[in-house]
Design an enzyme around this catalytic site. Structure first.
Site, PDB file in Angstrom:
ATOM      1  N   THR A  48       0.813  -1.227   0.000  1.00 16.71           N
ATOM      2  CA  THR A  48       0.000   0.000   0.000  1.00 16.71           C
ATOM      3  C   THR A  48       0.843   1.273   0.000  1.00 16.71           C
ATOM      4  O   THR A  48       0.312   2.362  -0.174  1.00 16.71           O
ATOM      5  CB  THR A  48      -0.961   0.026   1.215  1.00 16.71           C
ATOM      6  OG1 THR A  48      -0.175  -0.169   2.391  1.00 16.71           O
ATOM      7  CG2 THR A  48      -2.004  -1.065   1.109  1.00 16.71           C
ATOM      8  N   GLY A  49       2.151   1.128   0.159  1.00 15.54           N
ATOM      9  CA  GLY A  49       3.028   2.306   0.065  1.00 15.54           C
ATOM     10  C   GLY A  49       3.153   2.751  -1.383  1.00 15.54           C
ATOM     11  O   GLY A  49       2.731   2.047  -2.304  1.00 15.54           O
ATOM     12  N   GLN A  54       5.841   3.142  -3.402  1.00 16.17           N
ATOM     13  CA  GLN A  54       6.683   2.244  -4.200  1.00 16.17           C
ATOM     14  C   GLN A  54       5.997   0.907  -4.457  1.00 16.17           C
ATOM     15  O   GLN A  54       6.025   0.392  -5.569  1.00 16.17           O
ATOM     16  CB  GLN A  54       7.991   1.974  -3.453  1.00 16.17           C
ATOM     17  CG  GLN A  54       9.110   2.918  -3.798  1.00 16.17           C
ATOM     18  CD  GLN A  54      10.456   2.194  -3.697  1.00 16.17           C
ATOM     19  OE1 GLN A  54      10.631   1.249  -2.940  1.00 16.17           O
ATOM     20  NE2 GLN A  54      11.415   2.640  -4.468  1.00 16.17           N
ATOM     21  N   LYS A 105      -4.114  -3.112   6.827  1.00 16.86           N
ATOM     22  CA  LYS A 105      -4.815  -2.732   5.594  1.00 16.86           C
ATOM     23  C   LYS A 105      -5.467  -3.947   4.924  1.00 16.86           C
ATOM     24  O   LYS A 105      -5.864  -3.876   3.755  1.00 16.86           O
ATOM     25  CB  LYS A 105      -3.833  -2.076   4.604  1.00 16.86           C
ATOM     26  CG  LYS A 105      -3.151  -0.814   5.111  1.00 16.86           C
ATOM     27  CD  LYS A 105      -3.996   0.424   4.803  1.00 16.86           C
ATOM     28  CE  LYS A 105      -3.399   1.691   5.412  1.00 16.86           C
ATOM     29  NZ  LYS A 105      -2.203   2.151   4.715  1.00 16.86           N
ATOM     30  N   THR A 115      14.285  -2.642  -0.295  1.00 14.97           N
ATOM     31  CA  THR A 115      14.583  -1.643   0.741  1.00 14.97           C
ATOM     32  C   THR A 115      16.066  -1.311   0.833  1.00 14.97           C
ATOM     33  O   THR A 115      16.900  -2.206   0.842  1.00 14.97           O
ATOM     34  CB  THR A 115      14.124  -2.176   2.113  1.00 14.97           C
ATOM     35  OG1 THR A 115      12.777  -2.606   2.000  1.00 14.97           O
ATOM     36  CG2 THR A 115      14.267  -1.119   3.194  1.00 14.97           C
ATOM     37  N   GLU A 116      16.374   0.001   0.896  1.00 11.45           N
ATOM     38  CA  GLU A 116      17.768   0.363   1.127  1.00 11.45           C
ATOM     39  C   GLU A 116      17.967   0.850   2.559  1.00 11.45           C
ATOM     40  O   GLU A 116      17.021   1.071   3.289  1.00 11.45           O
ATOM     41  CB  GLU A 116      18.306   1.364   0.100  1.00 11.45           C
ATOM     42  CG  GLU A 116      17.551   2.636  -0.067  1.00 11.45           C
ATOM     43  CD  GLU A 116      18.212   3.558  -1.103  1.00 11.45           C
ATOM     44  OE1 GLU A 116      19.443   3.627  -1.159  1.00 11.45           O
ATOM     45  OE2 GLU A 116      17.470   4.226  -1.834  1.00 11.45           O
ATOM     46  N   TYR A 162      20.631  -1.069 -15.913  1.00 15.68           N
ATOM     47  CA  TYR A 162      19.564  -0.768 -16.877  1.00 15.68           C
ATOM     48  C   TYR A 162      20.199  -0.239 -18.152  1.00 15.68           C
ATOM     49  O   TYR A 162      19.820  -0.596 -19.257  1.00 15.68           O
ATOM     50  CB  TYR A 162      18.589   0.295 -16.348  1.00 15.68           C
ATOM     51  CG  TYR A 162      18.074   0.082 -14.951  1.00 15.68           C
ATOM     52  CD1 TYR A 162      18.089  -1.175 -14.348  1.00 15.68           C
ATOM     53  CD2 TYR A 162      17.542   1.150 -14.220  1.00 15.68           C
ATOM     54  CE1 TYR A 162      17.624  -1.349 -13.059  1.00 15.68           C
ATOM     55  CE2 TYR A 162      17.069   0.984 -12.938  1.00 15.68           C
ATOM     56  CZ  TYR A 162      17.119  -0.255 -12.351  1.00 15.68           C
ATOM     57  OH  TYR A 162      16.666  -0.412 -11.077  1.00 15.68           O
ATOM     58  N   GLU A 167      31.548  -3.435  -8.728  1.00 16.63           N
ATOM     59  CA  GLU A 167      32.015  -2.112  -8.340  1.00 16.63           C
ATOM     60  C   GLU A 167      33.018  -2.258  -7.208  1.00 16.63           C
ATOM     61  O   GLU A 167      33.231  -3.358  -6.688  1.00 16.63           O
ATOM     62  CB  GLU A 167      30.836  -1.213  -7.936  1.00 16.63           C
ATOM     63  CG  GLU A 167      30.035  -1.722  -6.754  1.00 16.63           C
ATOM     64  CD  GLU A 167      28.724  -0.957  -6.557  1.00 16.63           C
ATOM     65  OE1 GLU A 167      28.114  -0.531  -7.543  1.00 16.63           O
ATOM     66  OE2 GLU A 167      28.304  -0.820  -5.395  1.00 16.63           O
ATOM     67  N   HIS A 209      26.824   3.704  -2.649  1.00 12.64           N
ATOM     68  CA  HIS A 209      26.392   2.426  -2.082  1.00 12.64           C
ATOM     69  C   HIS A 209      27.131   2.173  -0.768  1.00 12.64           C
ATOM     70  O   HIS A 209      28.325   2.462  -0.681  1.00 12.64           O
ATOM     71  CB  HIS A 209      26.705   1.268  -3.032  1.00 12.64           C
ATOM     72  CG  HIS A 209      25.706   1.105  -4.134  1.00 12.64           C
ATOM     73  ND1 HIS A 209      26.006   0.455  -5.306  1.00 12.64           N
ATOM     74  CD2 HIS A 209      24.413   1.493  -4.246  1.00 12.64           C
ATOM     75  CE1 HIS A 209      24.937   0.453  -6.084  1.00 12.64           C
ATOM     76  NE2 HIS A 209      23.958   1.084  -5.477  1.00 12.64           N
TER      77      HIS A 209
END
Lengths: 377, 294
Positions: free
Chosen positions: B17-18, B20, B43, B97-98, B159, B209, B247
């Site tokens: 429901t958020g 994102q 919810k 999630t970050e 991407y 990386e 990051h």
């Protein structure tokens, strides 16, 4: 990443039951002399710069004193130093400890094993990177049982400690692991760990607290650390912003793309001056804020490299145009844009209306921004 | 066959429901994914994008037979959300999630493993196999069905590279964003054997990386056991030591984790190493042409 100064680290050590020398922090030579004269710190004493730079011993930032006058002179000398670009503002005065051995212990993260790791060495007092691997013992710690007693016994054996000293080590290691776990530390290091008779005492403290745990550790929010003032503002606005040596600002979305953009610029002779990762956002206001922050860093030219996914190209374009209208003319900079991906056409149209052309090829756009930076310089 | 997801993947969205959660539920459905249930405590009973919302994961799984979960729950509650998913029998959890504290991830990783569940992420775009399923947030537009596997620690850069592969007329078998954190549920080394076994993957693109030794570990695995061609790119060649580059995991600390050591290790393992992101699709296209001629 909050790196704690030595005295803060030692405060934490004491809270967790790890022995440290008796010490006090001062901010002037007067204060240092008064402290020693009043007996607040026993003589002989050591005067240590409280900066986050390494190699303090070699840089003359650690000195010994046997009288209040010597303490004053040492404090004056150290307070005039700048180490790794950081001026010395605080000193830690401690009674000198007569130790028989210098050891090394730390708890860190083993990223490959996804476990904390206990590192011990009999060669303390030097940078651990310079110690031969065969003189370092490493033991992984499973977070479910926590640090096991047998691991402490192994550590004692590897350090050549027995009897009461081995018992002392067990208590110290368990406290160190508890601190690592409960304070959400990335690194807890004691180097050197001094052996005094049969007791262990932490002569230095290196503690790094993880940023991402700040929601449950508000007590570290006030510590300014070694961020630049602009990096500090960026942190509050949740923008990934790193100031570098060069003069070209890079704004991209996603850490990987931003790093890759820096690499390409460097390859074409450019010197990146700011790394700014917009992250994923669908709010043009955040883009505007990012640009205004970039303007404050006074870049010679700025490279905007966006690949639209979660962050749409038109969102970035709108935020950019808004920022361009706000930036005072004295802070304006040449801009080269490359925007591709989600809502590309809309984004390009918005930019064109504001007089900015998007160069789709990464090579060509990178070369263009390097040329712009050269022209201004 | 593809890697980890296919036509039978039934996705549960935790935090549906958020903002994102809602946006990406729609995008996953547009991709063709079966999004079968959502969870937001309190919810239950509502719907989001036509997907029924439940109060807890177990009820959602019972009602929907979901077998994969994508987690959009904010960092302070992500650990609990993951444990709830694992306890309800979900065996593939994608953590978008970050900023999850790595101390939480240590517990989450070992807990999930003890129950036979796999985590992808955190701080990751997730996993997608074109024309089959997507669990995560990778933009739909970059994809095209094909035979190139992609594993990456980065999001947007991936991407861009995947899009470049598409522009060369090629497509992807499965693409996994592993995430940019120091502790990830699935690393390159974990993903490599899955792509080795995948009959729909002919060659593999690896986007790494700076920071840690995941690429060096991968190089060792490639040298020892991976038989398909690999094209690798490492971001952060110009990054200074001691600075965290966006990051949480992208930091050169105490001389470890530089791009140079990673590139050398991968080259030594026989991977084709690209200096620039735009070289990756070019190298991929060249290898694909050679494979076709065979």
């Amino acid at each position: 990443m909050v790196k704690l100064a030595e005295w803060r680290g030692k405060e934490l050590f004491r809270k967790y039951g790890i022995a440290t020398p008796k010490g006090t922090v001062v901010r002037s030579a007067d204060e240092a002399e008064r402290l020693v004269r009043s007996g607040g710190v026993p003589l002989p004493c050591v005067v240590k710069a409280q900066v986050l730079a390494g190699g303090r011993g070699k840089g003359g930032a650690v000195r010994f004193a046997t009288t209040p006058e010597e303490a004053r002179a040492a404090a004056e000398a150290i307070l005039s130093l700048t180490l790794d670009g950081q001026p010395v503002r605080e000193l830690l005065l401690e009674g000198k400890v007569n130790l028989s051995r210098e050891l090394y212990v730390s708890v860190a993260l083993d990223r490959t094993a996804r476990l904390p790791i206990l590192i011990t060495s009999g060669q303390g007092g030097v940078e651990i990177e310079t110690v031969p691997d065969e003189q370092i013992a490493r033991q992984r710690i499973d977070p479910f049982p926590g640090l096991a007693l047998y691991a402490c016994r192994n550590a004692a054996r590897s350090l050549g400690l027995s009897g009461a000293a081995a018992g002392d080590l067990t208590g110290l290691l368990r406290a160190l692991y508890r601190l690592f776990d409960q304070e959400d530390a990335e690194l807890v290091e004691i180097n050197p760990l001094g052996l005094v008779g049969e007791h262990l005492i932490a002569l230095d403290a290196k503690v790094i607290i993880e940023d991402d745990a700040s929601f449950r550790h508000r007590e570290y929010a006030e510590i300014r650390d070694d961020r630049t003032p602009l990096e500090e503002i960026a942190r509050e606005k949740e923008i990934a912003f790193v100031q570098l040596e060069g003069n070209i600002g890079v704004i991209a979305n996603g850490a990987g793309l931003t790093m890759a953009t820096l690499d390409v610029l460097k390859e074409f002779g450019g010197e990146p001056g700011v790394f700014l990762d917009l992250g994923g956002t669908d709010d043009p206001k955040k883009v505007t804020e990012a640009f205004l922050l970039m303007a404050q860093a006074r870049p010679k030219a700025v490279f905007l490299n966006i690949f639209g996914g979660v962050t749409r190209c038109d969102t970035v374009a709108k935020g950019l145009v808004e920022a361009m209208q706000t930036v005072p003319s004295s802070e304006r900079f040449p801009l080269v844009a490359r925007i591709r991906g989600n809502n590309e056409a809309e984004g390009i149209a918005i930019l064109r209306a504001a007089g900015v052309t998007s160069v789709p090829d990464l090579r060509a756009s990178a070369q263009a921004v390097v040329a712009e930076a050269g022209r201004v310089a | 066959m593809s890697v980890l997801v296919d036509h039978d993947t039934r996705v549960l969205v935790q935090g549906i429901t958020g903002h994102q959660g809602t946006v990406h539920t729609r995008a996953m459905k547009e991709f063709g994914t079966q999004v079968v249930a959502g969870v937001t405590p309190g919810k239950g009973g509502s719907t989001v994008e036509g997907v029924p919302v439940h109060d807890d994961v177990l009820s959602a799984v019972r009602a929907s037979r979901a077998n994969a979960s994508v987690i959009f729950v904010p960092a302070p509650f992500a650990k609990d959300a993951l444990i709830e998913a694992v306890d309800a029998g979900i065996r593939l959890c994608v953590l978008v999630t970050e900023h999850i504290p790595f101390h939480d991830m240590l517990v989450m990783y070992h807990y999930a493993r003890s129950k036979g569940a796999r985590i992808i992420g955190p701080n990751c775009p997730g996993i997608a196999s074109p024309e089959k399923a997507k669990v995560g947030i990778i933009p739909n537009v970059v994809f095209r069905r094909g035979r190139v596997g992609v594993i990456s620690r980065s999001g947007t850069l991936t991407y861009e590279i995947v899009n470049g592969i598409k522009e060369h007329g090629l497509g992807q078998s499965t693409c996994i964003g592993l995430g940019g954190d120091p502790v990830v549920g699935t690393s390159f080394v974990d993903a490599l054997p899955m792509f080795e076994a995948d009959k729909e993957t002919d060659l593999l693109v690896m986007v790494g990386e700076i920071g840690g030794t995941a690429e060096e570990d991968a190089a060792e695995e490639i040298r020892a056991r991976f038989t398909k061609p690999v094209v690798a790119y490492i971001a952060g060649r110009s990054a200074p030591p001691g600075k965290r580059m966006g990051h949480a995991g992208a930091i050169i600390s105490r001389g470890k984790g530089t791009a140079a050591t990673k590139l050398a290790a991968l080259e030594h393992a026989g991977a084709k190493v690209a200096r620039f992101p735009y070289e990756v699709p070019e190298m991929v296209a060249e290898i694909a042409r050679k494979l076709e001629r065979r």
